[in-house]
Design an enzyme around this catalytic site. Structure first.
Site, PDB file in Angstrom:
ATOM      1  N   HIS A  59       0.735  -1.400   0.044  1.00  0.00           N
ATOM      2  CA  HIS A  59       0.049   0.051  -0.016  1.00  0.00           C
ATOM      3  C   HIS A  59       0.835   1.210   0.133  1.00  0.00           C
ATOM      4  O   HIS A  59       0.226   2.407   0.324  1.00  0.00           O
ATOM      5  CB  HIS A  59      -1.011   0.061   1.312  1.00  0.00           C
ATOM      6  CG  HIS A  59      -2.247  -0.934   1.136  1.00  0.00           C
ATOM      7  ND1 HIS A  59      -1.646  -2.389   1.242  1.00  0.00           N
ATOM      8  CD2 HIS A  59      -3.562  -0.728   1.122  1.00  0.00           C
ATOM      9  CE1 HIS A  59      -3.108  -2.961   1.099  1.00  0.00           C
ATOM     10  NE2 HIS A  59      -3.944  -2.211   0.912  1.00  0.00           N
TER      11      HIS A  59
ATOM     12  N   CYS B  83     -10.888   2.344   7.189  1.00  0.00           N
ATOM     13  CA  CYS B  83     -11.127   2.976   5.777  1.00  0.00           C
ATOM     14  C   CYS B  83     -12.561   3.840   5.734  1.00  0.00           C
ATOM     15  O   CYS B  83     -12.590   4.822   5.236  1.00  0.00           O
ATOM     16  CB  CYS B  83     -10.876   2.021   4.620  1.00  0.00           C
ATOM     17  SG  CYS B  83     -11.785   0.656   4.895  1.00  0.00           S
TER      18      CYS B  83
ATOM     19  N   GLU C 122     -13.178  -9.462   0.031  1.00  0.00           N
ATOM     20  CA  GLU C 122     -13.890  -8.133   0.202  1.00  0.00           C
ATOM     21  C   GLU C 122     -14.306  -8.250  -1.557  1.00  0.00           C
ATOM     22  O   GLU C 122     -14.333  -7.027  -1.811  1.00  0.00           O
ATOM     23  CB  GLU C 122     -13.316  -7.106   0.714  1.00  0.00           C
ATOM     24  CG  GLU C 122     -12.721  -7.485   2.226  1.00  0.00           C
ATOM     25  CD  GLU C 122     -12.086  -6.135   2.774  1.00  0.00           C
ATOM     26  OE1 GLU C 122     -11.186  -5.277   2.056  1.00  0.00           O
ATOM     27  OE2 GLU C 122     -12.121  -6.090   3.906  1.00  0.00           O
TER      28      GLU C 122
END
Lengths: 645, 645
Positions: free
Chosen positions: B134, B408, B312
């Site tokens: 990330h 998030c 997800e």
């Protein structure tokens, strides 16, 4: 009323439905599994189970391989062979078993201990983790096999081996100060020890079983003590709760079925056994409460149990999702065991109805019609693409598998089917209870009289059953016939005369007490109609849906007959449904067909949502027995069909 | 036709629906999140996000803590503040941000690098795992925040910091021989670099974004090369497939949305941006194909996307289980971003309808009405007991949470709501496209003329909208009004005169081209009726069910209004439904009510199954907007209601 369990069945199955399954078990499943146990099947997970015994006997070199409970596969296989030998002697097979038994004897330690995992891999750690490591479980299966083999052949060697092992176990576990206060993480030995008691009349075995049951769930918790000894810190993986092993509280305080479904029903089986052997009312009450919970709140219509993959476990009341079920073949088999024991406590069709449902649906669905492939999980709704692409449905296999790394189900279904004759009757001194209808011949001692019995029927496709009763000499006794809960009406005749059976009914059985003499003839005609079954509204997944059932058989729709997208089919409440025997389909089945509606998928032009419009088209639907699904092209399957009313 | 994106919005929201949300963001969410970022909220997962920057700046001692993408929480918070400042200046807040920006400046390496995880924890391993770690994702969020803060305040410091970092990234990644051929495992920087290009006009940023998009999925695969460098052997956890990152093939070859839903829509957003900025027809086509796949085959009616918890992720076409969805708040937010960019490629209500659905349903459902608790997952069916007891439904939380370890969603919903004014219009030289209806005032330059616009409406509860148009001086230009797909009819008036709008319709917009002068008045009346919506029959879970929708609002039934066991309620097709505004309920909502039937649960007497009987009772049902669910007592909830027809 004391009901006796017969050790050996001398039932000769002639039934059109079961006979071919017995043949498949004998001719295909047993030889195939023998090859598997010896690692001679290409392209399947290796078993190593026989080799493990060779290692333990010091007759081979290498490492233990397989599950910690690998020994039990051999045990279940021998048990299946034993039941099969009862039906049909087979010298060659018997000789193979004798050789395996001899190997077991050589593998056994001098003190009686016999578990290849520990003997080969962790000899110093015996009995240090009964929570997880299945020593007692394997012992239980070996005991069951030894008992069955003794009944089938009269040979004592295996029984002696297992008595020696059981004696050893009794020297390790028990209430005395120097003994471990433990009990198995996977229940099984409890029911096996009762069988060992039955055949040996040695009360030590009954007491050991009772000890394991009574000790379970007490505080301080044995699994915690044992864990501390192992210096193990991490919380138990199942929500840090011994509910997984039904060890969260003493068994008499357990009101709801929880945790691993197979462990649960094996334990309940032993509890019911002990309740009847020891006249333990509190244990009997616990069994009844748990039976009600399982069958009235946690059982699929196929008699599948265990509604979640996590822990292969029960979830909670009325939680019966069709596409997420676990419904392990072994769990339904365990339910059969339990139902049989409940019938020993009380002759009541609430037990035999479930026993029958399991036998004709959720157990045999675990094996294909050829006996070559097996389901571990028996779901009630399958969409192959979801099984492939959704991780939460990976356990729902859209096709049966040849063998499993954890191969509990194939030998379990083999031993169940091979022993089918054991489930037809229970009896006491003067009463014979007929629980199941299937073609067979047998000799039974009733009231000191040898009675020849011949049942003829085309069950489960037809509700007509004829039973020939031939005692050696005329004698008065009772024959109690089960009138299944699904039957809309029954006609009972004795020697051609209609019996007014309603006054003779008790708990779903017609008690016919009379003087029976040679060639007396009972005719029973059960009204077998197609039923639309609905589920309790609290089963949230089945609201607005029906399942089709006819007699004991639950039906399903398959893609091969009805096309894709089965949930878009709606069956009108008033649509006529017809039943027809199709001899060439799926080895001969009654098919249900009728006219339904299908949501029209034309006209959607790539829309996902729109205001309601009524566009349906008429379609013929065809339903086949659930147990026979996935014996043609794989595809979607549903048991619960949307209804239009 | 080139559509320009305005950097700063000078929309002043006066809307009854959105104004209070903006206030909540400003007065509660932003201050709360600032406390959270500074670890000053008791009983919640610590954030450590600000402290990490202090560590990187050498102004504190300790260990990095948090997710590898912890920096992005600070970025999203600053972005939310920036949008909020556009709406309502706040010196105190601006000063806090200035201090954070100064801290970021001090934390930044001389070469421009700025990532606290790597600076503090693994300084030697920068850019060695762009698949998982990330770095580029965090850079992207910081860039977005810097751009927003520049627009809101005119202050350049943060923008300069991020330009320096972006320049550094451009020196590391690119087609040149000495550069890494990589791209982020979590897409985000691509869309951020386009924003940075917009504000700086530096084409390097556009080119870097384009490089990341074009390089993606090429063979030999960068993630494999990078993995080999790391000497990592194990297969990638998502089915050993880079579909998780939408890196399984080059983007132009991707026809179906796959993998992690947030990554997917962030990438599609950047693709649409690049397609419009660079007139890339093949990229535009890819966006259109993916848009069709998502919105016509993989989107819940709430504009939730991502139908499985594993990864997800998207699962497959028409697989939209209501009780197993993931439907992450952030994914619906990303869908809003993407829809906005698609409108830049083509003004078509197929984009703005979805944008609106997401704004009024699947995004704001992620936050409670007080702005104090948040959903990560926004399911369409909830049974609290299943969430508690079934492992496969553990991700379906029955109540919103205060904060998350992976936080998030809360700052993402904050920045979305704070920027709501940015979604009302797009425009080109002579055309103003009105996509959303909400009360506000603004000044927009059209055809070189400053035009004052005042929208008044009680949307989404009422379909009447009045728009006052006041150009500085009379001028001809076009105002194109969206007629939502859900509207059953519309009346358009200009200065009280009905406009025959059908001939003026194009792709769902009424193009009104005329000379506009001061205080011209548009009145739009959209027919807002209660719709029963059905799903495509291929959505297997919704056959026989309807969802209620009125205007853009999707409704649900909650236990608090309708009792337990919601799936046992059946809504007759012809039952009358009425809509009524209830001012005191859930901060003022239109409630839908009507008479339905409930399966009678009396009379079941502990049965689980029985032949069908028709026992229902009449019940009043009450449906509330989906976004507002779980703001009273927690309990069951369903969007899709069984229908009787």
């Amino acid at each position: 009323m004391k009901i006796e369990q017969k050790g050996k069945s001398n039932v000769k199955i002639t039934d059109s439905f079961w006979k071919k399954r017995l043949e498949i078990i004998r001719e295909h499943v047993i030889p195939y599994q023998w090859e598997a146990l010896n690692d001679r099947i290409p392209d399947t997970a290796p078993s190593h189970a026989i080799e493990n015994f060779r290692l333990a006997a010091g007759e081979a070199e290498g490492e233990f391989f397989g599950m910690v409970f690998q020994d039990s596969d051999v045990a279940k296989w021998i048990e299946a062979v034993a039941f099969s030998l009862e039906n049909e002697p087979n010298e060659e097979l018997e000789q193979i078993v004798d050789e395996v038994v001899a190997l077991l004897g050589r593998a056994q330690d001098e003190n009686g201990y016999l578990n290849t995992y520990y003997q080969v891999k962790e000899p110093k750690n015996r009995w240090t983790n009964v929570r997880d490591n299945h020593e007692l479980y394997c012992a239980g299966h070996l005991i069951e096999a030894a008992v069955a083999y003794y009944h089938a052949t009269g040979k004592r060697q295996f029984l002696d081996i297992m008595c020696q092992y059981a004696d050893h176990i009794a020297s390790v576990f028990g209430p005395e100060e120097n003994k471990l206060k433990g009990y198995p993480g996977h229940q099984e030995i409890e029911l096996a020890l009762v069988k060992l008691f039955d055949v040996t009349a040695n009360e030590n075995y009954l007491n050991l079983s009772k000890y394991f049951i009574d000790e379970r769930g007490k505080q301080p918790h044995y699994f915690d003590l044992e864990k501390k000894e192992r210096n193990e810190k991490k919380p138990f993986w199942f929500n840090d709760d011994y509910a997984y092993h039904q060890a969260h509280k003493p068994v008499r305080e357990q009101k709801e079925a929880v945790g691993h479904a197979v462990r649960a029903v094996y334990m309940y089986t032993a509890m019911a056994d002990l309740a009847s052997k020891t006249n333990d009312e509190s244990l009997k009450k616990a069994c009844e409460t748990l039976w009600e919970n399982v069958t009235q709140k946690q059982m699929y219509i196929t008699a599948g149990i265990g509604s979640m993959v996590f822990g292969e476990a029960f979830s909670f009341d009325y939680d019966l999702p069709n596409d997420l079920s676990y419904t392990e073949t072994c769990a339904s088999i365990g339910l059969v065991f339990w139902a049989k024991r409940m019938l020993n406590l009380e002759v009541n069709r609430k037990y035999s109805d479930v026993l029958e449902t399991a036998l004709y649906n959720g157990t045999i669905s675990g094996m294909d019609l050829d006996g070559k492939k097996f389901f571990y999980v028996n779901p009630l709704e399958v969409q192959p693409e979801a099984s492939e692409k959704r991780n939460d449905k990976k356990h729902i296999k859209p096709v049966r598998q040849k063998w499993f790394g954890c191969a509990c189900c194939p030998p379990n279904i083999a031993r169940l089917v091979a022993s089918i004759g054991h489930y037809i009757y229970t009896q006491n001194q003067n009463e014979l209870f007929v629980h199941l209808y299937m073609g067979h011949e047998t000799q039974i001692e009733i009231a000191g009289n040898q009675v020849g019995i011949v049942q003829k029927t085309n069950y489960p496709w037809d509700g007509k059953i004829s039973i020939n009763i031939s005692p050696e000499s005329e004698q008065q006794f009772t024959i109690a016939l089960r009138i299944p809960g699904w039957s809309k009406g029954a006609v009972v005749k004795v020697n051609g005369e209609i019996v007014d059976h309603e006054p003779l009914m008790k708990n779903g059985y017609v008690y016919i007490n009379r003087n029976w003499s040679e060639n007396d003839q009972i005719e029973l005609a059960l009204q077998m109609v197609i039923e639309r079954i609905q589920a309790n509204p609290l089963v949230r997944n089945n609201n607005g849906k029906v399942a089709l059932q006819r007699g004991p058989i639950v039906y399903c729709l398959e893609e091969v007959d009805n096309g894709k997208s089965l949930p878009s089919i709606f069956l009108p409440r008033n649509a006529e449904l017809t039943a027809k025997f199709e001899e060439d389909l799926l080895e001969g089945i009654v098919v249900i067909s009728g006219q339904a509606e299908r949501m029209e998928d034309a006209g959607w032009e790539n829309k996902l949502y729109r205001p309601v419009e009524e566009h349906t088209r008429k379609v013929e639907i065809k339903a086949v027995p659930y147990y026979a699904w996935c014996n043609r092209q794989p595809g979607e399957m549903i048991v619960w069909v949307n209804e239009k009313r």
